[in-house]
Design an enzyme around this catalytic site. Structure first.
Site, PDB file in Angstrom:
ATOM      1  N   SER A   9     -16.947  -3.427  -9.489  1.00  0.00           N
ATOM      2  CA  SER A   9     -17.899  -2.490  -8.596  1.00  0.00           C
ATOM      3  C   SER A   9     -19.542  -2.690  -9.619  1.00  0.00           C
ATOM      4  O   SER A   9     -19.255  -2.690 -10.794  1.00  0.00           O
ATOM      5  CB  SER A   9     -17.679  -0.881  -8.755  1.00  0.00           C
ATOM      6  OG  SER A   9     -18.626  -0.271  -8.311  1.00  0.00           O
ATOM      7  N   LYS A  47     -12.966   0.550 -14.182  1.00  0.00           N
ATOM      8  CA  LYS A  47     -13.227  -0.700 -13.471  1.00  0.00           C
ATOM      9  C   LYS A  47     -13.576  -1.901 -14.869  1.00  0.00           C
ATOM     10  O   LYS A  47     -13.223  -2.746 -15.190  1.00  0.00           O
ATOM     11  CB  LYS A  47     -14.533  -0.746 -12.660  1.00  0.00           C
ATOM     12  CG  LYS A  47     -14.067  -0.158 -11.302  1.00  0.00           C
ATOM     13  CD  LYS A  47     -13.221  -0.860 -10.638  1.00  0.00           C
ATOM     14  CE  LYS A  47     -12.757  -0.150  -9.231  1.00  0.00           C
ATOM     15  NZ  LYS A  47     -11.735  -0.762  -8.604  1.00  0.00           N
ATOM     16  N   ASP A  87       0.726  -1.101  -0.013  1.00  0.00           N
ATOM     17  CA  ASP A  87       0.055  -0.123  -0.049  1.00  0.00           C
ATOM     18  C   ASP A  87       0.821   1.160  -0.125  1.00  0.00           C
ATOM     19  O   ASP A  87       2.007   1.260   0.692  1.00  0.00           O
ATOM     20  CB  ASP A  87      -0.932   0.187   1.249  1.00  0.00           C
ATOM     21  CG  ASP A  87      -2.374   0.920   1.170  1.00  0.00           C
ATOM     22  OD1 ASP A  87      -1.904   1.949   0.894  1.00  0.00           O
ATOM     23  OD2 ASP A  87      -3.103   0.290   1.134  1.00  0.00           O
ATOM     24  N   TYR A  99     -13.958   6.913 -13.220  1.00  0.00           N
ATOM     25  CA  TYR A  99     -13.694   5.767 -12.322  1.00  0.00           C
ATOM     26  C   TYR A  99     -14.637   4.588 -12.888  1.00  0.00           C
ATOM     27  O   TYR A  99     -13.658   3.387 -12.836  1.00  0.00           O
ATOM     28  CB  TYR A  99     -14.270   6.087 -10.853  1.00  0.00           C
ATOM     29  CG  TYR A  99     -14.462   5.235  -9.988  1.00  0.00           C
ATOM     30  CD1 TYR A  99     -13.684   4.555  -9.197  1.00  0.00           C
ATOM     31  CD2 TYR A  99     -15.705   4.550  -9.556  1.00  0.00           C
ATOM     32  CE1 TYR A  99     -13.466   3.291  -8.493  1.00  0.00           C
ATOM     33  CE2 TYR A  99     -15.774   3.441  -8.893  1.00  0.00           C
ATOM     34  CZ  TYR A  99     -14.728   2.815  -8.336  1.00  0.00           C
ATOM     35  OH  TYR A  99     -14.857   1.810  -7.440  1.00  0.00           O
ATOM     36  N   SER A 144      -1.792   6.167   0.272  1.00  0.00           N
ATOM     37  CA  SER A 144      -2.223   7.550  -0.305  1.00  0.00           C
ATOM     38  C   SER A 144      -3.816   7.787   0.114  1.00  0.00           C
ATOM     39  O   SER A 144      -4.119   9.007   0.116  1.00  0.00           O
ATOM     40  CB  SER A 144      -2.579   7.568  -1.844  1.00  0.00           C
ATOM     41  OG  SER A 144      -2.754   6.247  -2.368  1.00  0.00           O
TER      42      SER A 144
HETATM   43  P1  NAD Z   1      -9.840   2.627   0.048  1.00  0.00           P
HETATM   44  O1  NAD Z   1      -9.286   3.987  -0.543  1.00  0.00           O
HETATM   45  O2  NAD Z   1     -10.051   2.635   1.483  1.00  0.00           O
HETATM   46  O3  NAD Z   1      -8.306   1.453   0.005  1.00  0.00           O
HETATM   47  C1  NAD Z   1      -7.755   1.353  -1.115  1.00  0.00           C
HETATM   48  C2  NAD Z   1      -6.314   1.384  -0.763  1.00  0.00           C
HETATM   49  O4  NAD Z   1      -5.339   1.654  -1.935  1.00  0.00           O
HETATM   50  C3  NAD Z   1      -5.852   2.599  -0.033  1.00  0.00           C
HETATM   51  O5  NAD Z   1      -5.211   2.351   1.310  1.00  0.00           O
HETATM   52  C4  NAD Z   1      -4.865   3.265  -0.859  1.00  0.00           C
HETATM   53  O6  NAD Z   1      -3.731   3.829   0.051  1.00  0.00           O
HETATM   54  C5  NAD Z   1      -4.310   2.381  -1.848  1.00  0.00           C
HETATM   55  N1  NAD Z   1      -3.797   2.599  -3.057  1.00  0.00           N
HETATM   56  C6  NAD Z   1      -4.348   3.526  -3.982  1.00  0.00           C
HETATM   57  N2  NAD Z   1      -3.612   3.609  -4.942  1.00  0.00           N
HETATM   58  C7  NAD Z   1      -2.384   2.806  -4.792  1.00  0.00           C
HETATM   59  C8  NAD Z   1      -1.295   2.621  -5.501  1.00  0.00           C
HETATM   60  N3  NAD Z   1      -0.979   3.070  -6.881  1.00  0.00           N
HETATM   61  N4  NAD Z   1      -0.302   1.806  -4.945  1.00  0.00           N
HETATM   62  C9  NAD Z   1      -0.462   1.241  -3.831  1.00  0.00           C
HETATM   63  N5  NAD Z   1      -1.785   1.733  -3.102  1.00  0.00           N
HETATM   64  C10 NAD Z   1      -2.536   2.274  -3.493  1.00  0.00           C
HETATM   65  O7  NAD Z   1     -10.956   1.885  -0.861  1.00  0.00           O
HETATM   66  P2  NAD Z   1     -11.748   0.806  -0.352  1.00  0.00           P
HETATM   67  O8  NAD Z   1     -13.119   1.172  -0.157  1.00  0.00           O
HETATM   68  O9  NAD Z   1     -11.376  -0.228   0.614  1.00  0.00           O
HETATM   69  O10 NAD Z   1     -11.908  -0.105  -1.889  1.00  0.00           O
HETATM   70  C11 NAD Z   1     -11.171  -1.093  -2.203  1.00  0.00           C
HETATM   71  C12 NAD Z   1     -11.337  -1.330  -3.799  1.00  0.00           C
HETATM   72  O11 NAD Z   1     -12.730  -1.723  -4.089  1.00  0.00           O
HETATM   73  C13 NAD Z   1     -11.032  -0.109  -4.808  1.00  0.00           C
HETATM   74  O12 NAD Z   1     -10.666  -0.856  -5.934  1.00  0.00           O
HETATM   75  C14 NAD Z   1     -12.287   0.389  -4.951  1.00  0.00           C
HETATM   76  O13 NAD Z   1     -12.657   1.029  -6.323  1.00  0.00           O
HETATM   77  C15 NAD Z   1     -13.361  -1.032  -4.823  1.00  0.00           C
HETATM   78  N6  NAD Z   1     -14.670  -0.788  -4.575  1.00  0.00           N
HETATM   79  C16 NAD Z   1     -14.849   0.090  -3.263  1.00  0.00           C
HETATM   80  C17 NAD Z   1     -16.259   0.298  -2.880  1.00  0.00           C
HETATM   81  C18 NAD Z   1     -16.762   0.942  -2.077  1.00  0.00           C
HETATM   82  O14 NAD Z   1     -17.975   1.538  -1.997  1.00  0.00           O
HETATM   83  N7  NAD Z   1     -15.971   1.270  -0.711  1.00  0.00           N
HETATM   84  C19 NAD Z   1     -17.319  -0.049  -3.888  1.00  0.00           C
HETATM   85  C20 NAD Z   1     -17.029  -1.043  -5.050  1.00  0.00           C
HETATM   86  C21 NAD Z   1     -15.876  -1.166  -5.366  1.00  0.00           C
HETATM   87  N1  UFG Z   2     -26.976   9.847  -0.480  1.00  0.00           N
HETATM   88  C1  UFG Z   2     -27.463  11.203   0.241  1.00  0.00           C
HETATM   89  N2  UFG Z   2     -26.901  11.950   1.037  1.00  0.00           N
HETATM   90  C2  UFG Z   2     -25.572  11.694   1.187  1.00  0.00           C
HETATM   91  C3  UFG Z   2     -24.881  10.705   0.319  1.00  0.00           C
HETATM   92  C4  UFG Z   2     -25.645   9.881  -0.345  1.00  0.00           C
HETATM   93  O1  UFG Z   2     -28.856  11.021  -0.015  1.00  0.00           O
HETATM   94  O2  UFG Z   2     -24.898  12.681   1.764  1.00  0.00           O
HETATM   95  C5  UFG Z   2     -27.711   9.008  -1.240  1.00  0.00           C
HETATM   96  C6  UFG Z   2     -27.527   8.889  -2.723  1.00  0.00           C
HETATM   97  O3  UFG Z   2     -28.096   9.754  -3.359  1.00  0.00           O
HETATM   98  C7  UFG Z   2     -27.726   7.448  -3.094  1.00  0.00           C
HETATM   99  C8  UFG Z   2     -27.524   6.601  -1.938  1.00  0.00           C
HETATM  100  O4  UFG Z   2     -27.614   7.889  -0.688  1.00  0.00           O
HETATM  101  O5  UFG Z   2     -29.212   7.322  -3.265  1.00  0.00           O
HETATM  102  C9  UFG Z   2     -26.109   6.037  -1.582  1.00  0.00           C
HETATM  103  O6  UFG Z   2     -25.200   6.879  -1.881  1.00  0.00           O
HETATM  104  P1  UFG Z   2     -23.595   6.526  -1.863  1.00  0.00           P
HETATM  105  O7  UFG Z   2     -22.722   7.766  -2.245  1.00  0.00           O
HETATM  106  O8  UFG Z   2     -23.449   6.021  -0.475  1.00  0.00           O
HETATM  107  O9  UFG Z   2     -23.473   5.321  -2.630  1.00  0.00           O
HETATM  108  P2  UFG Z   2     -23.512   5.260  -4.225  1.00  0.00           P
HETATM  109  O10 UFG Z   2     -24.393   4.061  -4.559  1.00  0.00           O
HETATM  110  O11 UFG Z   2     -23.986   6.350  -4.969  1.00  0.00           O
HETATM  111  O12 UFG Z   2     -22.279   4.959  -4.716  1.00  0.00           O
HETATM  112  C10 UFG Z   2     -21.665   3.615  -4.559  1.00  0.00           C
HETATM  113  C11 UFG Z   2     -20.082   3.572  -4.545  1.00  0.00           C
HETATM  114  C12 UFG Z   2     -19.270   4.141  -5.867  1.00  0.00           C
HETATM  115  C13 UFG Z   2     -19.832   3.321  -7.025  1.00  0.00           C
HETATM  116  C14 UFG Z   2     -21.249   3.756  -7.001  1.00  0.00           C
HETATM  117  C15 UFG Z   2     -22.090   3.187  -8.220  1.00  0.00           C
HETATM  118  O13 UFG Z   2     -19.773   4.229  -3.416  1.00  0.00           O
HETATM  119  O14 UFG Z   2     -17.755   3.995  -5.594  1.00  0.00           O
HETATM  120  O15 UFG Z   2     -21.908   3.129  -5.694  1.00  0.00           O
HETATM  121  O16 UFG Z   2     -22.056   1.620  -8.158  1.00  0.00           O
HETATM  122  F1  UFG Z   2     -19.307   4.173  -8.142  1.00  0.00           F
END
Ligand code: NAD
Ligand code: UFG
Length: 349
Positions: free
Chosen positions: A125, A153, A32, A149, A35
């Site tokens: 995602s 993916k 990691d 973004y 960042s």
């Molecule tokens: P996060 O940001 O908490 O974790 C990602 C980690 O990757 C961080 O610790 C960051 O420091 C590290 N990182 C980023 N770029 C890097 C690089 N170039 N080299 C080394 N380390 C690097 O995110 P998360 O919520 O844990 O998500 C993990 C994965 O799941 C991501 O790929 C994200 O796109 C995907 N994802 C997350 C969600 C969500 O809602 N959290 C939903 C769908 C998919």
């Molecule tokens: N919402 C609010 N107020 C807020 C934040 C969110 O009303 O302050 C609502 C949004 O409009 C949505 C729901 O809560 O209806 C969920 O929103 P999130 O931002 O928690 O989640 P999203 O589904 O919009 O986003 C997620 C992931 C993204 C991904 C996206 C599409 O966080 O990484 O799904 O799959 F790209």
């Protein structure tokens, strides 16, 4: 004991998965660059796991650092979490997303090829489904993306399918053929039951659950509800919220799937990880109020650009292929988020 390389292991989903991997008897090594995370998160993971987890602080785009890691350890599989994930930021600074997410994945896959480790779990995602034409979403649904973004993916998923095709063309023997699970997560929320690790976003949160919990703990004054005129039962957006520990256990199931030598290879499977239930913003607020005992001040505003009305999974492929189903309900998601937030009002800081 099988050894797993976990990229982005210090992040939200990575930390929870490291705990689940340790519980299931796997050894892990983390890369990691911190960042979007803090070393403190990994200290807490090591305490929960009952053993020190080796960490390489490096950017995945650094081929030399990857080479060193792969020479020091023999990995049975890789879980690739590392990447940038802020949808809005990706619209403003697209090249940062293409550079970080795509280049780091190419470097990682090259290192894996070079060292003969061809088992990968990738963090995809539900965003790859764009604006869903019909619900629940099955893996065969049409794919599209509404942000840079989301396009990273989609592109990475295509890259992974190309690798599996190339593996088939070369007639790689089953033990040397690519085995890939691209897990399409719906909305991960919640925290480890201990309250020791959880989601710690930088700055003002974009997502509903961290925002809700920061309002409840008094860090933010009120929640803005983005839109109450959607074609949903109460007019607010509907999502498939999934407990992060269920998601973590989904990764353990995927690693076991990749390690199952009886399966024909190569393959590159896309698999939804969700509960299959849609929850509205209003339902989430009510559940959070009841878990935290706090009332959440709310202001209703316009829809947020790029949001879809409703999105939830058909999770039956994960049940069939990985033997995994989500077990924790909305109340547990809210209680565990609250335990983490109330015990750590400033996150890991
Ligand atoms: P996060 O940001 O908490 O974790 C990602 C980690 O990757 C961080 O610790 C960051 O420091 C590290 N990182 C980023 N770029 C890097 C690089 N170039 N080299 C080394 N380390 C690097 O995110 P998360 O919520 O844990 O998500 C993990 C994965 O799941 C991501 O790929 C994200 O796109 C995907 N994802 C997350 C969600 C969500 O809602 N959290 C939903 C769908 C998919
Ligand atoms: N919402 C609010 N107020 C807020 C934040 C969110 O009303 O302050 C609502 C949004 O409009 C949505 C729901 O809560 O209806 C969920 O929103 P999130 O931002 O928690 O989640 P999203 O589904 O919009 O986003 C997620 C992931 C993204 C991904 C996206 C599409 O966080 O990484 O799904 O799959 F790209």
């Amino acid at each position: 004991m099988s050894k797993i390389l976990v990229t982005g292991g210090a992040g939200y989903i990575g930390t929870h998965t490291l705990v689940a991997l340790a519980e299931a008897g796997f050894e892990s090594v983390v890369i990691d660059d911190f960042s979007n995370s803090k070393p403190e998160a990994l200290r807490r993971v090591s305490a929960l796991a009952g053993r020190e987890i080796p960490v390489m602080r490096a950017d995945l785009r650094d081929a030399e650092a990857l080479r060193r890691t792969f020479s020091e350890h023999t990995f049975d599989a890789v879980i690739h979490f590392a990447g940038l994930k802020a949808v809005g930021e990706s619209v403003r600074i697209p090249l940062r997303y293409y550079d970080n997410n795509l280049v780091s994945t190419v470097r990682l896959l090259e290192a894996m090829e070079e060292h003969g480790c061809r088992r990968l779990v990738f963090s995809s995602s539900a965003t790859v489904y764009g604006d869903p034409a019909s619900l629940p979403l099955r893996e065969e649904a049409p794919l599209s993306a509404t942000s840079p973004y989301g396009r990273t993916k989609l592109m990475i998923e295509e890259m992974l399918r190309d690798l599996a095709r190339a593996s088939a063309l070369k007639n790689d023997p089953p033990e040397g053929a690519w085995r890939i699970d691209a897990l399409r997560y719906f909305n991960p929320v919640g925290a480890h039951e201990s309250g020791q690790i959880g989601e710690d976003p930088n700055g003002v949160p974009n997502n509903l659950f961290p925002y809700l919990s920061q309002v409840a703990v008094g860090r933010l004054p009120e929640l803005t509800v983005y839109g109450s005129d959607y074609p949903t039962p109460d007019g607010t957006g509907v999502r498939d919220y999934l407990h992060v520990m269920d998601l973590a256990e989904g990764h353990v199931a995927a690693v076991r799937h990749l390690l199952d030598e009886s399966l024909p290879a190569p393959f590159a499977e896309a698999i939804n990880l969700g509960t299959g239930s849609g929850i509205s913003v209003v339902q989430a607020i009510r559940a959070f109020e009841s878990a935290s005992g706090k009332s959440i001040p709310v202001r209703v505003s316009e829809r947020r650009p790029g949001d879809v009305a409703a999105c939830y999974a058909d999770p039956s492929k994960a049940a069939r292929m990985l033997g995994w189903t989500a077990r924790r309900n909305l109340a547990a998601m809210c209680e565990d988020t609250w335990r983490w937030q109330s015990r750590n009002p400033s996150g890991y800081a």
